[in-house]
Write a protein that holds these residues in place. Structure first.
Motif, PDB file in Angstrom:
ATOM      1  N   SER A 129       2.325   2.073  -3.431  1.00 35.00           N
ATOM      2  CA  SER A 129       1.314   2.571  -4.367  1.00 35.00           C
ATOM      3  C   SER A 129       0.867   3.974  -3.989  1.00 35.00           C
ATOM      4  O   SER A 129       0.678   4.832  -4.867  1.00 35.00           O
ATOM      5  CB  SER A 129       0.115   1.617  -4.422  1.00 35.00           C
ATOM      6  OG  SER A 129      -0.541   1.545  -3.175  1.00 35.00           O
ATOM      7  N   ASN A 130       0.730   4.250  -2.704  1.00 33.11           N
ATOM      8  CA  ASN A 130       0.307   5.576  -2.260  1.00 33.11           C
ATOM      9  C   ASN A 130       1.329   6.638  -2.647  1.00 33.11           C
ATOM     10  O   ASN A 130       0.968   7.700  -3.183  1.00 33.11           O
ATOM     11  CB  ASN A 130       0.119   5.579  -0.743  1.00 33.11           C
ATOM     12  CG  ASN A 130      -0.373   6.914  -0.222  1.00 33.11           C
ATOM     13  OD1 ASN A 130      -1.479   7.340  -0.529  1.00 33.11           O
ATOM     14  ND2 ASN A 130       0.454   7.589   0.569  1.00 33.11           N
ATOM     15  N   ARG A 167      -4.126   4.354  -9.646  1.00 31.57           N
ATOM     16  CA  ARG A 167      -4.969   5.480  -9.247  1.00 31.57           C
ATOM     17  C   ARG A 167      -6.440   5.181  -9.516  1.00 31.57           C
ATOM     18  O   ARG A 167      -7.309   5.451  -8.677  1.00 31.57           O
ATOM     19  CB  ARG A 167      -4.545   6.750  -9.990  1.00 31.57           C
ATOM     20  CG  ARG A 167      -5.379   7.968  -9.612  1.00 31.57           C
ATOM     21  CD  ARG A 167      -4.973   9.219 -10.376  1.00 31.57           C
ATOM     22  NE  ARG A 167      -3.635   9.657  -9.978  1.00 31.57           N
ATOM     23  CZ  ARG A 167      -2.570   9.542 -10.761  1.00 31.57           C
ATOM     24  NH1 ARG A 167      -2.671   8.997 -11.969  1.00 31.57           N
ATOM     25  NH2 ARG A 167      -1.393   9.958 -10.337  1.00 31.57           N
ATOM     26  N   ASN A 200      -7.849   2.858  -6.988  1.00 33.99           N
ATOM     27  CA  ASN A 200      -7.974   3.404  -5.638  1.00 33.99           C
ATOM     28  C   ASN A 200      -9.050   4.475  -5.500  1.00 33.99           C
ATOM     29  O   ASN A 200      -9.329   4.922  -4.391  1.00 33.99           O
ATOM     30  CB  ASN A 200      -6.640   3.988  -5.181  1.00 33.99           C
ATOM     31  CG  ASN A 200      -5.716   2.940  -4.609  1.00 33.99           C
ATOM     32  OD1 ASN A 200      -5.775   2.634  -3.440  1.00 33.99           O
ATOM     33  ND2 ASN A 200      -4.894   2.362  -5.469  1.00 33.99           N
ATOM     34  N   TYR A 206       0.829  -1.204   0.000  1.00 33.05           N
ATOM     35  CA  TYR A 206       0.000   0.000   0.000  1.00 33.05           C
ATOM     36  C   TYR A 206       0.863   1.253   0.000  1.00 33.05           C
ATOM     37  O   TYR A 206       0.589   2.216  -0.727  1.00 33.05           O
ATOM     38  CB  TYR A 206      -0.942   0.033   1.208  1.00 33.05           C
ATOM     39  CG  TYR A 206      -1.563   1.395   1.366  1.00 33.05           C
ATOM     40  CD1 TYR A 206      -2.574   1.804   0.506  1.00 33.05           C
ATOM     41  CD2 TYR A 206      -1.074   2.300   2.304  1.00 33.05           C
ATOM     42  CE1 TYR A 206      -3.108   3.069   0.595  1.00 33.05           C
ATOM     43  CE2 TYR A 206      -1.601   3.562   2.403  1.00 33.05           C
ATOM     44  CZ  TYR A 206      -2.627   3.951   1.556  1.00 33.05           C
ATOM     45  OH  TYR A 206      -3.134   5.217   1.625  1.00 33.05           O
ATOM     46  N   ARG A 256     -11.922   4.700  -2.575  1.00 32.62           N
ATOM     47  CA  ARG A 256     -11.578   3.812  -1.475  1.00 32.62           C
ATOM     48  C   ARG A 256     -10.953   4.594  -0.323  1.00 32.62           C
ATOM     49  O   ARG A 256     -10.399   5.661  -0.519  1.00 32.62           O
ATOM     50  CB  ARG A 256     -10.627   2.699  -1.952  1.00 32.62           C
ATOM     51  CG  ARG A 256     -11.326   1.690  -2.856  1.00 32.62           C
ATOM     52  CD  ARG A 256     -10.324   0.815  -3.586  1.00 32.62           C
ATOM     53  NE  ARG A 256     -10.979  -0.279  -4.281  1.00 32.62           N
ATOM     54  CZ  ARG A 256     -11.574  -0.146  -5.461  1.00 32.62           C
ATOM     55  NH1 ARG A 256     -11.592   1.018  -6.053  1.00 32.62           N
ATOM     56  NH2 ARG A 256     -12.149  -1.196  -6.031  1.00 32.62           N
ATOM     57  N   SER A 314      -8.245   5.531   2.331  1.00 30.99           N
ATOM     58  CA  SER A 314      -6.787   5.432   2.471  1.00 30.99           C
ATOM     59  C   SER A 314      -6.415   5.471   3.942  1.00 30.99           C
ATOM     60  O   SER A 314      -7.066   6.137   4.739  1.00 30.99           O
ATOM     61  CB  SER A 314      -6.101   6.585   1.729  1.00 30.99           C
ATOM     62  OG  SER A 314      -6.331   6.501   0.342  1.00 30.99           O
TER      63      SER A 314
END
Length: 314
Positions: free
Chosen positions: A216-217, A305, A308, A213, A311, A313
Motif C-alpha cells: 500500500s505504501n 490514501r 492512511n 503495508y 496515520r 507510517s
C-alpha cells in the motif's frame, strides 16, 4: 538514517527483539541504496526500574545482548546512546480514586547511520512504471507474533506491561521473528549487487505491517495500482494463509519492482536467495490481491490514501 524498534517483541523475547531491531535498521539502509560499509548505531534503552524487578533486569540484559550479537556479526558498532531506566509513574484515577502505577515496556530503539558515497544508487519506495514486475526478496515465515496484525486484532485491548507474561503471550502470539544472520547477510549482499547494477525501480524494506503495508505504501507513493497473487509465497508451507503472508514481520525481506527488460538479469543475481515474483504494477489505480484466484483485497489507491491520512507510517 534508519531505525529498528518493536517493544511488543520484547514482551515475548527481549533477546530476539534486540537482534531484530539491528537487522531491521540495516535493512532499511539497504533498501534506499545503501551498503554494509561503515554503518554505526545510536542505541536508546527505556525500561522501568531494573533494580526493583529481576525480570526487568534480565530482559534489559537480553535485549542488549541480542543487539550486540547482531552488531558484531554485521560489523556495525554503537557509537552513542542514552538509557532511561526509570520509566514508570503513579497517578490517581479520576474514576476510582485509587493510585495506579504504570510501567513502560522494555524498549531498545536502534538508530542506524550509513554512508552512501554517491547518489547514483539511491532508490525510493514508490512504484514507478505500469508493467513493472513486483518481487518479494526474503522468505516470509510463520512469525506473526507481536505484529501490527496481532495488536489490531487482539480481543483484549489491555496489553499493559503490568500483566503477567503468560497473558501477554496469549494476546501477542508465540512466534516472534527470529533473524538468521547468515541468510540475511547473503540477501543484503544480493540487494546491494542489484542496486549497483541499476536493476531496481523501487525498493521497500518489509517491517511493521508486513507485506500488506509495504504494498500500500509503494502504491500510494507512486499513485499506481497493483495486481498481486500470493500463491508463490504460500507454496513452500501449506499452513500459510493470506493473513500470515500479508502481515508476518519476518526480518531481512524486501519488496522491489523491476522493469520487464531487466527480469532475467535481476533473477540471475537473486538465484541463490529467496526471490518470488508476486505481481505487476498497474496503469490504473486498482489495488488487488488474490490467493488461489479469490480476492483477498480489492480496493483502489485513492481509498488507501484517504485511509492512511493522519496515520503514522513505518
Amino acid at each position: 538514517e534508519s531505525w529498528g524498534s518493536n517493544p511488543w517483541q520484547g514482551v515475548i523475547d527481549p533477546y530476539e527483539m534486540g537482534r531484530n531491531n539491528v537487522v531491521d535498521a540495516i535493512g532499511k539502509i539497504i533498501s534506499v541504496g545503501g551498503n554494509l560499509e561503515k554503518i554505526v548505531f545510536n542505541g536508546n534503552t527505556t525500561c522501568p526500574k531494573p533494580e526493583e524487578d529481576p525480570e526487568i533486569a534480565a530482559g534489559v540484559l537480553r535485549m542488549i545482548k541480542g543487539a550486540a550479537d547482531a552488531q558484531l556479526f554485521f560489523n556495525a558498532p554503537t557509537i552513542s546512546g542514552k538509557d532511561s531506566t526509570s520509566m514508570e509513574r503513579s497517578y490517581r484515577s479520576t474514576e476510582s480514586g485509587q493510585e495506579i502505577k504504570v510501567k513502560a515496556k522494555l524498549e531498545l530503539l536502534m538508530s542506524a547511520l550509513g554512508i552512501i558515497k554517491e547518489d547514483s544508487t539511491l532508490i525510493t519506495s514508490d512504484f514507478k512504471l505500469p508493467g513493472d514486475i513486483i518481487y518479494v526478496i526474503g522468505e516470509t515465515k510463520n512469525e506473526l507474533a507481536a505484529s501490527e496484525y496481532y495488536l489490531l486484532h487482539s480481543n483484549n485491548k489491555d496489553n499493559s506491561p503490568n500483566k503477567n507474561n503468560s497473558q501477554n503471550r496469549i494476546q501477542l502470539g508465540e512466534n516472534v521473528p527470529t533473524s538468521n544472520f547468515e541468510e540475511i547477510k547473503i540477501t543484503y549482499d544480493k540487494m546491494i549487487e542489484a542496486t549497483k547494477s541499476k536493476l531496481l525501480h523501487s525498493a521497500q524494506y518489509l517491517s511493521k505491517g508486513g507485506l500488506a503495508y509495504a504494498l500500500s505504501n509503494c502504491a500510494i507513493a507512486g499513485d499506481l495500482g497493483v495486481s498481486i497473487g500470493l500463491d508463490n509465497l504460500c507454496a513452500k508451507q501449506n499452513e500459510q494463509n493470506d493473513a500470515l503472508v500479508l502481515y508476518s514481520e519476518s526480518t531481512g525481506r524486501f519488496l522491489v519492482s523491476v522493469h520487464p527488460a531487466n527480469k532475467n538479469n535481476f533473477e540471475r543475481i537473486m538465484k541463490d536467495v529467496y526471490c518470488k515474483e508476486i505481481g505487476v504494477v498497474n496503469r490504473s489505480k486498482d489495488f488487488k490481491i488474490k490467493l488461489e484466484d479469490k480476492d483477498i483485497i480489492n480496493t483502489d489507491v485513492d481509498k488507501l490514501r484517504e485511509y492512511n491520512k493522519g496515520r503514522i507510517s513505518y
